[in-house]
Design an enzyme around this catalytic site. Structure first.
Site, PDB file in Angstrom:
ATOM      1  N   CYS A 164       0.808  -1.223   0.000  1.00  6.59           N
ATOM      2  CA  CYS A 164       0.000   0.000   0.000  1.00  6.59           C
ATOM      3  C   CYS A 164       0.843   1.275   0.000  1.00  6.59           C
ATOM      4  O   CYS A 164       0.295   2.379  -0.076  1.00  6.59           O
ATOM      5  CB  CYS A 164      -0.949  -0.005   1.187  1.00  6.59           C
ATOM      6  SG  CYS A 164      -1.979  -1.468   1.241  1.00  6.59           S
ATOM      7  N   HIS A 304      -2.995   7.534   6.345  1.00  7.05           N
ATOM      8  CA  HIS A 304      -3.228   6.241   5.702  1.00  7.05           C
ATOM      9  C   HIS A 304      -4.644   5.783   6.038  1.00  7.05           C
ATOM     10  O   HIS A 304      -5.365   5.315   5.162  1.00  7.05           O
ATOM     11  CB  HIS A 304      -2.180   5.232   6.154  1.00  7.05           C
ATOM     12  CG  HIS A 304      -2.199   3.962   5.379  1.00  7.05           C
ATOM     13  ND1 HIS A 304      -2.063   3.924   4.003  1.00  7.05           N
ATOM     14  CD2 HIS A 304      -2.356   2.660   5.775  1.00  7.05           C
ATOM     15  CE1 HIS A 304      -2.124   2.672   3.587  1.00  7.05           C
ATOM     16  NE2 HIS A 304      -2.305   1.888   4.643  1.00  7.05           N
ATOM     17  N   GLU A 315      -1.379   4.498  13.656  1.00  7.00           N
ATOM     18  CA  GLU A 315      -1.052   5.765  12.993  1.00  7.00           C
ATOM     19  C   GLU A 315      -1.305   6.944  13.928  1.00  7.00           C
ATOM     20  O   GLU A 315      -0.530   7.910  13.948  1.00  7.00           O
ATOM     21  CB  GLU A 315      -1.858   5.922  11.707  1.00  7.00           C
ATOM     22  CG  GLU A 315      -1.394   7.102  10.874  1.00  7.00           C
ATOM     23  CD  GLU A 315      -2.031   7.151   9.494  1.00  7.00           C
ATOM     24  OE1 GLU A 315      -1.578   7.971   8.670  1.00  7.00           O
ATOM     25  OE2 GLU A 315      -2.986   6.378   9.231  1.00  7.00           O
ATOM     26  N   LYS A 336      -9.754   7.846   2.399  1.00 10.06           N
ATOM     27  CA  LYS A 336     -10.227   6.480   2.178  1.00 10.06           C
ATOM     28  C   LYS A 336     -11.653   6.294   2.677  1.00 10.06           C
ATOM     29  O   LYS A 336     -12.327   5.334   2.286  1.00 10.06           O
ATOM     30  CB  LYS A 336      -9.300   5.474   2.858  1.00 10.06           C
ATOM     31  CG  LYS A 336      -7.941   5.306   2.195  1.00 10.06           C
ATOM     32  CD  LYS A 336      -7.141   4.204   2.863  1.00 10.06           C
ATOM     33  CE  LYS A 336      -5.756   4.029   2.229  1.00 10.06           C
ATOM     34  NZ  LYS A 336      -4.843   5.141   2.565  1.00 10.06           N
ATOM     35  N   HIS A 341      -9.884   1.986  -0.325  1.00  8.62           N
ATOM     36  CA  HIS A 341      -8.429   1.792  -0.288  1.00  8.62           C
ATOM     37  C   HIS A 341      -7.958   1.306  -1.658  1.00  8.62           C
ATOM     38  O   HIS A 341      -8.257   0.179  -2.063  1.00  8.62           O
ATOM     39  CB  HIS A 341      -8.089   0.781   0.793  1.00  8.62           C
ATOM     40  CG  HIS A 341      -6.629   0.664   1.100  1.00  8.62           C
ATOM     41  ND1 HIS A 341      -5.636   1.249   0.333  1.00  8.62           N
ATOM     42  CD2 HIS A 341      -5.970   0.017   2.109  1.00  8.62           C
ATOM     43  CE1 HIS A 341      -4.454   0.963   0.844  1.00  8.62           C
ATOM     44  NE2 HIS A 341      -4.634   0.218   1.917  1.00  8.62           N
ATOM     45  N   PHE A 400       1.444  -3.637   3.897  1.00  2.41           N
ATOM     46  CA  PHE A 400       1.763  -4.991   4.347  1.00  2.41           C
ATOM     47  C   PHE A 400       3.243  -5.254   4.089  1.00  2.41           C
ATOM     48  O   PHE A 400       3.811  -4.831   3.082  1.00  2.41           O
ATOM     49  CB  PHE A 400       0.944  -6.018   3.567  1.00  2.41           C
ATOM     50  CG  PHE A 400      -0.486  -6.176   4.043  1.00  2.41           C
ATOM     51  CD1 PHE A 400      -1.021  -5.372   5.024  1.00  2.41           C
ATOM     52  CD2 PHE A 400      -1.293  -7.155   3.485  1.00  2.41           C
ATOM     53  CE1 PHE A 400      -2.335  -5.528   5.450  1.00  2.41           C
ATOM     54  CE2 PHE A 400      -2.609  -7.327   3.898  1.00  2.41           C
ATOM     55  CZ  PHE A 400      -3.136  -6.516   4.882  1.00  2.41           C
TER      56      PHE A 400
END
Length: 414
Positions: A164, A304, A315, A336, A341, A400
């Site tokens: 991502c 994010h 975060e 998002k 996403h 990830f």
């Protein structure tokens, strides 16, 4: 040339909220959700039956029919976004762009739709019926390759793949190549088209997707106490980043300056962020320091903010680590909540949003934030856009594998 100033001169976006940057921006400010029930395939029996799809995209509006048949959907998105960005940057021309222009378009999963469809062909009809275009259509680098071929960009061309964080890393690599003196212009960003059975089933199996199928538009709820997973989305965003002197010499208008790039690894877990968002905090510090700024100089963070329980808290902890007692003073939002996403394209579209926030004096909201989480207690710009001057904006991308990337944009001053 480490102090070379880098500017953004063009933006292109294809998203679940609109087929252009302007259309996407208008939807963001209106707090409009791009999430609905999946139409790309029959999702009956899937745990998640919702996604942020682009339902009105016609690739033949951007390329001829033959080229469209030979390009996976993610490459089609990239070509559309690149054309818009190059047009805004006044780089659409008959002759090739040349040796000093790079095409750096990232993706997380590349041509997964083509690959999964061709596996069905193999199983049902045998190996001789596989498309000769399977391999070039599925390769992750092919979005950038197609853009390079279409516009004659003969500088370095490759795809960053960091889950991502891929799109953000492509922009950061464009910045680095310019500062190394290898190129003058980078066509950079990300593209993703992952809405297909194998991807949705895979992310469901990993426990990553929201199962709030009854109310799709409310399912992406970053930082909300009832968040239960992210919404898979598709699209592309491309930025034209350019050496300032080169841009000015050809009469281009700098939209904003790209001044900071921070990239770190958690070295902790394949899917979960490091405790307290430690890796993300280091990336943010690197970006701020690299830009010669301080945390208090940042007006807006495009988080994010995936709407997953662990990520959003990590975060938040990372922001608190970097900003300390001033963490509540910086405006944050997660786009998002509206776009879903976009995986490898997320950092690219969120970079575009940061640039537009600076240019247009507004911060998009975090929609669906109706149940405050005591562990996520910062200023997430809930519900409504905020009209305010933004001089410095940061975007975070956390992938990830423990990938963390932060990019810093600021108002261009001559």
């Amino acid at each position: 040339m480490a102090d070379e100033r880098i500017v953004v001169t063009g933006i292109g976006v294809v998203s679940p909220l609109g087929l252009t940057a302007d259309a996407t921006w208008e939807s963001l400010l209106a707090g409009r959700s791009g999430v609905s029930h999946i139409t790309a395939f029959d999702a009956e029996g899937f745990e998640t039956t919702i996604a942020a799809e682009i339902t009105d995209f016609d690739p033949t509006n951007y390329m001829d029919r033959k080229e469209a048949r030979r390009a996976d959907r993610f490459s089609q998105f990239a070509l559309a976004a690149a054309r818009e960005a190059l047009g805004q940057a006044d780089l659409l021309r008959e002759e090739p762009l040349g040796d000093r222009v790079s095409s750096l378009i990232a993706s997380g999963v590349g041509g997964i739709i083509t690959l999964s469809e061709q596996y069905d062909v193999l199983r049902e009809k045998g190996p001789k019926r596989i498309s000769p275009f399977l391999v070039p259509m599925m390769l992750v680098d092919m979005a950038g390759g197609n853009v390079s071929i279409t516009y004659g960009a003969r500088g370095p061309s490759f795809a960053t793949v960091s889950a991502c964080a891929s799109g953000a890393d492509a922009i950061g690599m464009g910045m680095d190549l310019i500062r190394k003196g290898e190129i003058d212009v980078a066509i950079c960003g990300g593209a993703e088209a992952p809405i297909c059975p194998i991807a949705v089933a895979g992310f469901n199996s990993a426990g990553a997707l929201s199962r709030n199928n009854e109310t799709p538009e409310a399912a992406s709820r970053p930082f909300d106490a009832l968040r239960d997973g992210f919404i898979i989305g598709e699209g592309a965003a491309v930025l034209i980043v350019e050496r300032l002197e080169h841009a000015l010499a050809r009469g281009a208008r700098p939209i904003a300056e790209l001044s900071g790039y921070g990239v770190t690894s958690d070295a902790s877990h394949i899917t979960q962020p490091a405790p307290f968002g430690e890796g993300g905090a280091r990336a943010m510090r690197q970006a701020i320091t690299g830009a010669g700024l301080k945390p208090e100089d940042v007006d807006y963070i495009n988080a994010h903010g995936t709407s997953t329980p662990i990520n959003d808290k990590a975060e938040t902890d990372a922001v608190k680590s970097v900003w300390g007692d001033d963490a509540n003073k910086v405006a944050i939002s997660s786009s998002k909540s509206m776009t879903g996403h976009l995986l490898g394209a997320a950092g690219a579209i969120e970079s575009a949003i940061c640039v537009m926030s600076i240019e247009r004096g507004a911060i998009p909201p975090t929609i669906n934030l109706t149940n405050p989480d005591p562990e996520c207690d910062l200023d997430y710009t809930p519900h409504n856009a905020r009209m305010t001057k933004v001089d410095v904006a940061m975007t975070n991308s956390l992938g990830f594998g423990g990938h963390n990337t932060s990019l810093l944009f600021q108002r261009y001053d001559a």
